[in-house]
Design an enzyme around this catalytic site. Structure first.
Site: not given
Ligand code: PLP
Length: 388
Positions: A181, A209, A243
């Protein structure tokens, strides 16, 4: 209480002196823009990598589900009943990840804090990459298992730790971010899978991510040759819906048996209210976009590479690019300087990253205009890195 306020006040003073106090800043967000103190800034500090939080289909799905079913879920899914919207979302996630089943949690943090202690306990060994996200460390701590940390992406060190500590432990788990991250690099999942299998350890990858960004949008298990290797296996594919999915929540994709166990043993799943129906529906709509348009999912990485090429940095492996500044004072100044130029780029300081590696963390999204990235790179080159 006086002693309590004194305790808090002293802690805050020490944090202020070390430039480590964190402050919330009122910031409205729309697309790639952030509005702060009456100014519009282009934000490179947002993990909405595909800008799906603003996608018309995703917003429409959230509105429709909210209008039909209300705002809140009412209770834990085991108590109030499993909403049909969950069935659809979990089936989509499992399909995308090539897994038998999926379980959705209230957030990514809650997922790791629930999954890891449900699978490992005091008789077991957990190995973690040193740069794994805080919620992986928290899950390991909660489990009570013997936890060993291997140096970042250092397979030889992970192997040494397994040789030294696997014997005598009932079960072993290796946990790592799939995309790190704060560094943006990819974990060596293919080699880690081989190592895990040699030591009968279960590999957990946190793809917070990676989903929607690498591996054709399917995440880090599908990048770097994983899909082409028949023996490759990540039996625990965890991630977040907050995300690139643009919504909220966390998930685990795994075998049917593991998912059934998690639903009956993971405390953060059992003892926490389900996600709002609008959020569940939005996440499913976002997965539709990702599955139907892999070219769009490739955009954040293309944008990140535009930036790394312009600055002669190592080529970006994901949508995240760190520029290490070193000291906390200098990184705050660099972030202020960029804000003065119209860019929002957050400074990341210890303890989120190791001491001496304070950094600017640039997050690229599909809709950042190329011209803005080029201008950003110019400013970083001349004013932060001070290159000619
Ligand atoms: C690698 C990683 N895992 C898990 C999380 C937590 O996910 P969530 O924000 O959904 O709680 C994050 C978020 O910052 C993350 O970066």
């Amino acid at each position: 209480m006086r002693s309590l306020d004194e305790f808090a006040g002293e802690k805050l003073k020490a944090l202020d002196q070390a430039q480590l106090r964190r402050m919330l800043v009122v910031t409205a967000r729309a697309g790639t823009w952030a509005e702060r103190d009456g100014r519009r800034l282009i934000s490179f500090s947002c993990n909405d990598y595909l800008n799906l939080s603003q996608h018309p289909d995703v917003i429409a799905a959230a509105i429709d589900a909210t209008a039909r079913y209300g705002v809140g879920a009412g209770a834990s899914r085991l108590v109030t009943g499993n909403h049909p919207l969950y069935e659809a979302l979990e089936a989509r996630l499992a399909r995308l990840k090539g897994a038998e089943a999926a379980c959705v949690f209230g957030s990514g943090y809650l997922a790791n804090a629930g999954i890891i202690p449900a699978l490992a306990g005091p008789d077991d060994l957990i190995l973690l990459d040193e740069f794994s996200h805080a919620c992986i460390h928290a899950g390991a701590k909660l489990s009570g298992a013997a936890t060993r940390i291997y140096r970042h992406c250092d397979l030889a060190h992970a192997e040494q730790l397994l040789v030294a500590h696997r014997t005598g432990k009932k079960r072993a788990l290796i946990a790592t971010d799939g995309v790190f991250s704060m560094d943006g690099d990819l974990a060596p999942l293919v080699a880690l899978s081989k190592l895990a299998q040699r030591f009968d350890a279960w590999l957990l990858s946190d793809d917070a991510h990676g989903l929607g960004v690498v591996g054709g949008g399917r995440g880090s298990s599908f990048a770097n040759g994983g899909a082409q290797d028949a023996s490759f296996e990540v039996p625990l594919q965890m991630g977040t819906l907050s995300k690139a999915i643009g919504a909220y929540g966390g998930y685990l994709c795994a075998s049917r048996a593991v998912i059934d166990l998690i639903r009956t043993r993971a405390r953060t799943f059992i003892y926490s209210t389900g996600l709002p129906p609008g959020v569940v529906a939005a996440a499913t709509a976002a997965l539709n976009v990702i599955e139907s348009d892999p070219a769009y999912a490739a955009e954040p990485l293309r944008k990140a590479r535009l930036f790394t090429r312009a600055l002669n940095l190592p080529e970006a492996q994901s949508a995240i690019v760190p520029v290490i500044v070193g000291d906390t004072d200098a990184v705050m100044k660099a972030s202020d300087l960029l804000r003065g130029e119209g860019f929002l780029v957050v400074a990341i300081r210890p303890p989120t990253v190791p001491a001496g590696t304070a950094r600017l963390r640039f997050a690229f999204t599909a809709q950042h205009p190329d011209a803005d990235i080029e201008r950003l790179a110019d400013v970083v080159r001349s004013r932060v890195l001070r290159q000619p």
